[in-house]
Design a protein around this motif. Sequence first.
Motif, PDB file in Angstrom:
ATOM      1  N   SER A  16      10.621 -71.563 -18.283  1.00  0.00           N
ATOM      2  CA  SER A  16      11.737 -72.008 -17.356  1.00  0.00           C
ATOM      3  C   SER A  16      12.673 -70.700 -17.142  1.00  0.00           C
ATOM      4  O   SER A  16      13.353 -70.956 -16.067  1.00  0.00           O
ATOM      5  CB  SER A  16      12.604 -73.157 -18.086  1.00  0.00           C
ATOM      6  OG  SER A  16      12.134 -74.315 -18.421  1.00  0.00           O
ATOM      7  N   GLU A  54      10.407 -70.722  -9.814  1.00  0.00           N
ATOM      8  CA  GLU A  54      10.699 -72.142 -10.105  1.00  0.00           C
ATOM      9  C   GLU A  54       9.328 -72.925  -9.538  1.00  0.00           C
ATOM     10  O   GLU A  54       8.956 -74.012  -9.851  1.00  0.00           O
ATOM     11  CB  GLU A  54      11.887 -72.330  -9.620  1.00  0.00           C
ATOM     12  CG  GLU A  54      12.300 -73.865  -9.469  1.00  0.00           C
ATOM     13  CD  GLU A  54      13.660 -74.159  -8.864  1.00  0.00           C
ATOM     14  OE1 GLU A  54      14.047 -75.343  -8.843  1.00  0.00           O
ATOM     15  OE2 GLU A  54      14.260 -73.123  -8.475  1.00  0.00           O
ATOM     16  N   GLN A 107       6.768 -73.290 -12.098  1.00  0.00           N
ATOM     17  CA  GLN A 107       7.052 -73.224 -13.551  1.00  0.00           C
ATOM     18  C   GLN A 107       6.377 -74.522 -14.210  1.00  0.00           C
ATOM     19  O   GLN A 107       5.977 -74.585 -15.297  1.00  0.00           O
ATOM     20  CB  GLN A 107       8.578 -73.575 -13.489  1.00  0.00           C
ATOM     21  CG  GLN A 107       9.547 -72.492 -13.578  1.00  0.00           C
ATOM     22  CD  GLN A 107      10.778 -72.773 -13.777  1.00  0.00           C
ATOM     23  OE1 GLN A 107      11.313 -73.661 -14.264  1.00  0.00           O
ATOM     24  NE2 GLN A 107      11.749 -71.827 -13.527  1.00  0.00           N
ATOM     25  N   GLU A 108       6.427 -75.747 -13.538  1.00  0.00           N
ATOM     26  CA  GLU A 108       5.664 -76.974 -14.281  1.00  0.00           C
ATOM     27  C   GLU A 108       4.300 -76.895 -14.343  1.00  0.00           C
ATOM     28  O   GLU A 108       3.615 -77.137 -15.528  1.00  0.00           O
ATOM     29  CB  GLU A 108       6.137 -78.069 -13.183  1.00  0.00           C
ATOM     30  CG  GLU A 108       7.448 -78.437 -13.007  1.00  0.00           C
ATOM     31  CD  GLU A 108       8.300 -78.787 -14.168  1.00  0.00           C
ATOM     32  OE1 GLU A 108       7.697 -79.063 -15.153  1.00  0.00           O
ATOM     33  OE2 GLU A 108       9.539 -78.199 -13.961  1.00  0.00           O
ATOM     34  N   GLN A 109       3.573 -76.219 -13.483  1.00  0.00           N
ATOM     35  CA  GLN A 109       2.089 -75.990 -13.522  1.00  0.00           C
ATOM     36  C   GLN A 109       1.896 -74.925 -14.773  1.00  0.00           C
ATOM     37  O   GLN A 109       1.022 -75.200 -15.339  1.00  0.00           O
ATOM     38  CB  GLN A 109       1.529 -75.323 -12.287  1.00  0.00           C
ATOM     39  CG  GLN A 109       1.434 -76.434 -11.060  1.00  0.00           C
ATOM     40  CD  GLN A 109       0.782 -75.810  -9.978  1.00  0.00           C
ATOM     41  OE1 GLN A 109       0.246 -74.755  -9.966  1.00  0.00           O
ATOM     42  NE2 GLN A 109       1.157 -76.123  -8.721  1.00  0.00           N
ATOM     43  N   LYS A 150       3.888 -74.460 -17.371  1.00  0.00           N
ATOM     44  CA  LYS A 150       4.182 -75.154 -18.640  1.00  0.00           C
ATOM     45  C   LYS A 150       3.010 -76.064 -19.091  1.00  0.00           C
ATOM     46  O   LYS A 150       2.513 -76.444 -20.307  1.00  0.00           O
ATOM     47  CB  LYS A 150       5.298 -76.142 -18.620  1.00  0.00           C
ATOM     48  CG  LYS A 150       6.627 -75.483 -18.456  1.00  0.00           C
ATOM     49  CD  LYS A 150       7.986 -76.173 -18.090  1.00  0.00           C
ATOM     50  CE  LYS A 150       9.210 -75.562 -17.903  1.00  0.00           C
ATOM     51  NZ  LYS A 150      10.423 -76.566 -17.721  1.00  0.00           N
ATOM     52  N   GLN A 192      11.650 -86.522 -18.141  1.00  0.00           N
ATOM     53  CA  GLN A 192      11.239 -85.097 -18.156  1.00  0.00           C
ATOM     54  C   GLN A 192       9.631 -85.020 -18.213  1.00  0.00           C
ATOM     55  O   GLN A 192       9.282 -84.205 -17.474  1.00  0.00           O
ATOM     56  CB  GLN A 192      11.632 -84.512 -19.524  1.00  0.00           C
ATOM     57  CG  GLN A 192      13.035 -84.476 -19.708  1.00  0.00           C
ATOM     58  CD  GLN A 192      13.680 -83.911 -20.699  1.00  0.00           C
ATOM     59  OE1 GLN A 192      13.555 -84.547 -22.096  1.00  0.00           O
ATOM     60  NE2 GLN A 192      14.095 -82.710 -20.887  1.00  0.00           N
ATOM     61  N   LYS A 214       8.623 -85.804 -14.605  1.00  0.00           N
ATOM     62  CA  LYS A 214       8.769 -84.672 -13.758  1.00  0.00           C
ATOM     63  C   LYS A 214       7.607 -83.539 -14.180  1.00  0.00           C
ATOM     64  O   LYS A 214       7.133 -83.013 -13.092  1.00  0.00           O
ATOM     65  CB  LYS A 214      10.035 -83.994 -14.000  1.00  0.00           C
ATOM     66  CG  LYS A 214      10.529 -82.667 -12.990  1.00  0.00           C
ATOM     67  CD  LYS A 214      11.836 -82.218 -13.523  1.00  0.00           C
ATOM     68  CE  LYS A 214      11.927 -80.822 -12.650  1.00  0.00           C
ATOM     69  NZ  LYS A 214      13.161 -80.261 -12.884  1.00  0.00           N
ATOM     70  N   LEU A 215       7.425 -83.231 -15.358  1.00  0.00           N
ATOM     71  CA  LEU A 215       6.273 -82.288 -15.750  1.00  0.00           C
ATOM     72  C   LEU A 215       4.999 -82.648 -15.183  1.00  0.00           C
ATOM     73  O   LEU A 215       4.268 -81.761 -14.665  1.00  0.00           O
ATOM     74  CB  LEU A 215       6.211 -82.091 -17.264  1.00  0.00           C
ATOM     75  CG  LEU A 215       5.588 -81.119 -17.754  1.00  0.00           C
ATOM     76  CD1 LEU A 215       5.714 -79.689 -17.528  1.00  0.00           C
ATOM     77  CD2 LEU A 215       5.406 -81.252 -19.329  1.00  0.00           C
ATOM     78  N   GLU A 238       4.117 -83.884 -12.416  1.00  0.00           N
ATOM     79  CA  GLU A 238       3.911 -83.804 -11.100  1.00  0.00           C
ATOM     80  C   GLU A 238       3.352 -82.496 -10.795  1.00  0.00           C
ATOM     81  O   GLU A 238       2.692 -82.013  -9.862  1.00  0.00           O
ATOM     82  CB  GLU A 238       5.515 -83.683 -10.420  1.00  0.00           C
ATOM     83  CG  GLU A 238       6.118 -85.066 -10.368  1.00  0.00           C
ATOM     84  CD  GLU A 238       7.603 -84.941  -9.852  1.00  0.00           C
ATOM     85  OE1 GLU A 238       7.858 -83.894  -9.438  1.00  0.00           O
ATOM     86  OE2 GLU A 238       8.138 -86.135  -9.685  1.00  0.00           O
ATOM     87  N   GLY A 239       3.651 -81.490 -11.857  1.00  0.00           N
ATOM     88  CA  GLY A 239       2.673 -80.191 -11.769  1.00  0.00           C
ATOM     89  C   GLY A 239       1.313 -80.222 -11.766  1.00  0.00           C
ATOM     90  O   GLY A 239       0.600 -79.371 -11.707  1.00  0.00           O
TER      91      GLY A 239
END
Length: 338
Positions: free
Chosen positions: A159, A164, A167-169, A171, A329, A332-333, A335-336
């Motif tokens: 993070s 940005e 980031q999700e991908q 993680k 949370q 949202k994650l 979505e990656g």
Amino acid sequence: MSELVEGYGGLLAEIKQRVRSAQYEALKAVNKELIALYWDIGKLIVTRLEVERWGKAVVRNLAQDLQNEFPGMSGFSAANLWRMRLFYETYVNHEKLAPMVREIGWTHNLVILEKCKDDLEREFYLRMTRKFGWTKNVLIHQIENQSYEKTLLNQTNFSETIPEEIQEQAKLAVKDEYTFNFLELGEEHSERQLEQAILSRIDPFLREMGGMFAFVGSQYRLEVGDQEFFIDILLFHRRLKCLVAVDLKIGKFIPEYVGKMQFYLAILDDLVRMEGENPSIGIILCKSKDKTIVEYALKDATKPIGVATYRMFSSLPQELKDQLPAPEQVAKLLEGLE
């Protein structure tokens, strides 16, 4: 004759690829139609049982009549008709997941339906199956090894250190724990033995790492000044478009490992990374770790690093399931995984 005609080999290869592509698209179309059929049957059964208040015997009779009418078509057993009903009831009010179930096979859907406990877990495995083309057996393996929990519980500083937009991908690319049950190692082994065992089974290793990694090299040599340094395993993440350095440790995580990994990543970014690639990522893979110590060790690190553990068998403690992020949370994650 083919050897005498210039360019014939290329023509044949192109047509073969086109045929395979058409076969794949045809299979996808058939699968979507089959899932749509099962969805509609499930809906009809729900309507008749709930609105018309028919008894359960109707489903048993329906199964028998359908099998008699379509003897060459499997899938019309009474048990499968009840599964169609459950399938429809589970997803009918879920606008996000309902389209996804049409993009994977029926047997995959049944595994997810029967083995997953909530919508977020189902979404994770639906997306992963669709994205990586998991077979039924691979999907079962991933669920039994608790990939969902291990991915959500991972410890990284992404993070603060990664752009940005990815980031999700990023993680989702690092688990909290990896299961190497394909390695033939005793409980006591050296780092070199661990590395050699992984290299001898590189395909299952890459699958366990997540499916989007390509192998670059082992004992990857870095030269700085008049000294040489070696990264245990160097990978490349195709979706993130970045190098991934893996440092293997057979003991417990200690904070000093972060400094060493930062050193490797700085060199990779300056001397190895190619134009257009994202900053390199490090994964410190240990036998065990204290999550609080890892948190402090990563707190001021400036390079993207994840700390994970490895096991020869699945062993995620039950109490860690209570530490999963809040549902919003998790959503949202996920979505990656697009």
